[in-house]
Design an enzyme around this catalytic site. Sequence first.
Site, mmCIF file in Angstrom:
data_model
loop_
_atom_site.group_PDB
_atom_site.id
_atom_site.type_symbol
_atom_site.label_atom_id
_atom_site.label_comp_id
_atom_site.label_asym_id
_atom_site.label_seq_id
_atom_site.Cartn_x
_atom_site.Cartn_y
_atom_site.Cartn_z
ATOM 1 N N ARG A 111 31.795 23.518 -9.626
ATOM 2 C CA ARG A 111 31.211 22.265 -9.523
ATOM 3 C C ARG A 111 31.370 21.653 -8.272
ATOM 4 O O ARG A 111 32.761 21.746 -8.171
ATOM 5 C CB ARG A 111 31.705 21.491 -10.824
ATOM 6 C CG ARG A 111 31.133 19.953 -10.684
ATOM 7 C CD ARG A 111 31.952 18.977 -11.592
ATOM 8 N NE ARG A 111 31.460 17.525 -11.470
ATOM 9 C CZ ARG A 111 32.107 16.581 -11.701
ATOM 10 N NH1 ARG A 111 33.374 16.612 -11.925
ATOM 11 N NH2 ARG A 111 31.500 15.345 -11.376
ATOM 12 N N GLU A 132 27.759 20.697 -19.005
ATOM 13 C CA GLU A 132 27.363 21.034 -17.588
ATOM 14 C C GLU A 132 28.141 22.378 -17.116
ATOM 15 O O GLU A 132 27.458 23.136 -16.404
ATOM 16 C CB GLU A 132 28.503 19.953 -16.672
ATOM 17 C CG GLU A 132 27.639 18.596 -16.685
ATOM 18 C CD GLU A 132 28.841 17.456 -16.647
ATOM 19 O OE1 GLU A 132 29.492 17.117 -17.430
ATOM 20 O OE2 GLU A 132 28.772 16.926 -15.373
ATOM 21 N N HIS A 190 26.091 12.825 -11.788
ATOM 22 C CA HIS A 190 25.932 13.405 -12.950
ATOM 23 C C HIS A 190 24.897 14.380 -13.251
ATOM 24 O O HIS A 190 24.291 14.375 -14.196
ATOM 25 C CB HIS A 190 25.913 12.213 -14.344
ATOM 26 C CG HIS A 190 27.189 11.580 -14.313
ATOM 27 N ND1 HIS A 190 27.287 10.304 -14.692
ATOM 28 C CD2 HIS A 190 28.394 11.911 -14.488
ATOM 29 C CE1 HIS A 190 28.258 9.870 -14.968
ATOM 30 N NE2 HIS A 190 29.321 10.864 -14.832
ATOM 31 N N ASN A 220 35.817 23.766 -12.115
ATOM 32 C CA ASN A 220 35.613 22.363 -11.881
ATOM 33 C C ASN A 220 37.203 21.899 -11.473
ATOM 34 O O ASN A 220 37.985 21.646 -12.183
ATOM 35 C CB ASN A 220 35.280 21.524 -13.188
ATOM 36 C CG ASN A 220 34.883 20.132 -12.775
ATOM 37 O OD1 ASN A 220 35.234 19.659 -11.575
ATOM 38 N ND2 ASN A 220 34.635 19.518 -13.647
ATOM 39 N N ARG A 234 35.429 1.269 -13.501
ATOM 40 C CA ARG A 234 34.536 0.900 -12.277
ATOM 41 C C ARG A 234 33.587 -0.210 -12.685
ATOM 42 O O ARG A 234 32.964 -0.303 -13.533
ATOM 43 C CB ARG A 234 33.765 2.318 -11.912
ATOM 44 C CG ARG A 234 34.623 3.341 -11.477
ATOM 45 C CD ARG A 234 33.610 4.760 -11.050
ATOM 46 N NE ARG A 234 34.123 5.675 -12.098
ATOM 47 C CZ ARG A 234 33.434 6.883 -11.904
ATOM 48 N NH1 ARG A 234 32.334 6.894 -11.633
ATOM 49 N NH2 ARG A 234 33.966 7.938 -12.595
ATOM 50 N N HIS A 268 23.730 9.068 -19.774
ATOM 51 C CA HIS A 268 25.285 9.633 -19.843
ATOM 52 C C HIS A 268 26.134 8.412 -19.770
ATOM 53 O O HIS A 268 26.665 7.842 -18.651
ATOM 54 C CB HIS A 268 25.316 10.372 -18.206
ATOM 55 C CG HIS A 268 26.479 11.356 -18.296
ATOM 56 N ND1 HIS A 268 26.732 12.582 -18.485
ATOM 57 C CD2 HIS A 268 27.772 10.676 -18.053
ATOM 58 C CE1 HIS A 268 27.697 13.016 -18.104
ATOM 59 N NE2 HIS A 268 28.420 11.830 -17.969
ATOM 60 N N ASP A 272 39.145 2.876 -22.791
ATOM 61 C CA ASP A 272 38.784 3.580 -23.575
ATOM 62 C C ASP A 272 37.741 2.911 -24.738
ATOM 63 O O ASP A 272 38.287 1.692 -25.204
ATOM 64 C CB ASP A 272 39.951 4.382 -24.367
ATOM 65 C CG ASP A 272 39.129 5.320 -25.305
ATOM 66 O OD1 ASP A 272 38.592 5.019 -26.472
ATOM 67 O OD2 ASP A 272 39.617 6.640 -25.010
ATOM 68 N N ARG A 321 36.804 3.394 -27.788
ATOM 69 C CA ARG A 321 37.331 3.422 -29.114
ATOM 70 C C ARG A 321 38.267 2.078 -29.178
ATOM 71 O O ARG A 321 38.495 1.262 -30.324
ATOM 72 C CB ARG A 321 38.184 4.549 -29.423
ATOM 73 C CG ARG A 321 37.116 5.981 -29.613
ATOM 74 C CD ARG A 321 37.835 7.061 -29.708
ATOM 75 N NE ARG A 321 38.286 7.394 -28.489
ATOM 76 C CZ ARG A 321 38.558 8.690 -28.061
ATOM 77 N NH1 ARG A 321 38.562 9.653 -28.676
ATOM 78 N NH2 ARG A 321 39.092 8.900 -26.730
HETATM 79 P P1 ADP Z 1 34.453 11.634 -18.480
HETATM 80 O O1 ADP Z 1 33.537 10.793 -17.839
HETATM 81 O O2 ADP Z 1 35.843 11.500 -18.307
HETATM 82 O O3 ADP Z 1 33.789 13.208 -18.853
HETATM 83 P P2 ADP Z 1 33.769 11.360 -21.576
HETATM 84 O O4 ADP Z 1 32.433 11.911 -21.544
HETATM 85 O O5 ADP Z 1 34.761 12.378 -22.062
HETATM 86 O O6 ADP Z 1 34.268 10.985 -19.898
HETATM 87 O O7 ADP Z 1 33.742 10.144 -22.112
HETATM 88 C C1 ADP Z 1 34.932 9.537 -22.422
HETATM 89 C C2 ADP Z 1 34.737 8.106 -23.166
HETATM 90 O O8 ADP Z 1 34.053 8.639 -24.348
HETATM 91 C C3 ADP Z 1 35.949 7.399 -23.687
HETATM 92 O O9 ADP Z 1 35.946 5.857 -23.255
HETATM 93 C C4 ADP Z 1 36.122 7.408 -24.922
HETATM 94 O O10 ADP Z 1 36.602 6.227 -25.582
HETATM 95 C C5 ADP Z 1 34.553 7.765 -25.484
HETATM 96 N N1 ADP Z 1 34.517 8.278 -27.064
HETATM 97 C C6 ADP Z 1 35.133 9.266 -27.324
HETATM 98 N N2 ADP Z 1 34.997 9.243 -28.686
HETATM 99 C C7 ADP Z 1 34.313 8.069 -28.983
HETATM 100 C C8 ADP Z 1 33.843 7.337 -30.224
HETATM 101 N N3 ADP Z 1 34.185 8.271 -31.348
HETATM 102 N N4 ADP Z 1 33.396 6.199 -30.251
HETATM 103 C C9 ADP Z 1 33.272 5.622 -29.000
HETATM 104 N N5 ADP Z 1 33.437 5.968 -27.841
HETATM 105 C C10 ADP Z 1 34.071 7.077 -27.776
#
Ligand code: ADP
Length: 397
Positions: free
Chosen positions: A90, A383, A179, A7, A240, A207, A282, A284
């Site tokens: 990918r 994926e 996706h 990827n 976004r 997703h 993020d 979290r």
């Molecule tokens: P990408 O689109 O870059 O592949 P991911 O699927 O890895 O992204 O998702 C990243 C997001 O997942 C981040 O916003 C992160 O905060 C969120 N995330 C990861 N762990 C948790 C959690 N325990 N609670 C809420 N959100 C989470």
Amino acid sequence: MIVLVLNCGSSSLKYQLVNMDNEEVMAKGLVERIGMEDAVFTHKWNGQKKEVTQSIPDHKVAVQLLLNALTDKECGVIASMDAIDAIGHRVVHGGEEFAASTLITDEVMKALERCSDMAPLHNPPNIIGINACKAIMPNVPQVAVFDTAFHQTMPAKAYMYGLPYELYKENGIRRYGFHGTSHRYVAGQVAKVMGKPVEELRIINCHLGNGSSLAAIKNGKCVDTTMGFTPLAGVLMGTRCGDLDPAIVLNVMDKKGLSTSEMDTLMNKKSGVLGISGVSSDFRDLGAAAAEGNERAQLALDMFHYQVRKFIGAFAAAMGGVDVITFTAGVGENGIEDRAAICDGLEYLGAKLCPERNNVRGKDALISTDDSTVKMYVIPTNEEIMIARDTKEIVAE
Ligand code: ADP
């Protein structure tokens, strides 16, 4: 058969080496900051991890580096490069040219170049990665697996925009959706977990990650999705903006004197939950800030949950009902409170979340109550395994 899954992003490259006899991941890793003096190469094998910081000028050097690691005496998992039977890439945008994964030929390369116009940030690094592999391993078959392909089954009424028809014909302006590899994996996996043929299910897959999209999947085929001509559309995301009144773009450019590239940056990098909260992209961080009383962080979360719920309702209507709702990717797999907030208000649809079952992270799990007529599941996406499976199937043909 051993398949290398790649990827390639503009400055990064993720890889997995998969033994397709048992779908075991033999090794995986990541090269970040390609093009920099202090690029970082992380390689994981047999529960061990190695990290090196060094100059990695381009993708070809990155590919050579990961091949060296895979065949290394200390951290390698194969004796030589010859053990790699095929490479699966990918590729973000396949336009209308690709409704399925394909063996990469000279003709396919030309078609990929044509699709680059529509994904100027994503397709060029994908093409660079393919060329790098061709240069180093000219005799190994390579397969392209597209983010857009799964969505090619959408009917015209779902993918057309209300613009002059010529823009579709001449410029390819339509909804493509992204996706797709994740949506396809989750649909297949939830059907497997439920012990039902995917052809008999109406699935809404959420997703939810840094980038988020929902897909309505009826009888195994995508009938609608939230992302559009680009991955900017749909629900608001980490950075976004998601769906807007298109007139806003003109108004803001005019009032703020922004160029197209400045407006693009504003919508792609400075908007979404980051733009609303001013705190973080993020989820979290947003949860933590909201818990401490930050109202804008709470607003960003409320908007996200509301928009996801609204699209679930829309997609249930699009399919004449829904049998199963799935949650995947970072937020979908781990955001216990996010899932609870999204599902709060879906009871009218027959979708009842079980608070105890919802207390789960990162594994296939039923999270709806026994009397919920719509089943709800967490299904971690994969994926890479889809890319490896497609590659194996195409190369074996
Ligand atoms: P990408 O689109 O870059 O592949 P991911 O699927 O890895 O992204 O998702 C990243 C997001 O997942 C981040 O916003 C992160 O905060 C969120 N995330 C990861 N762990 C948790 C959690 N325990 N609670 C809420 N959100 C989470």
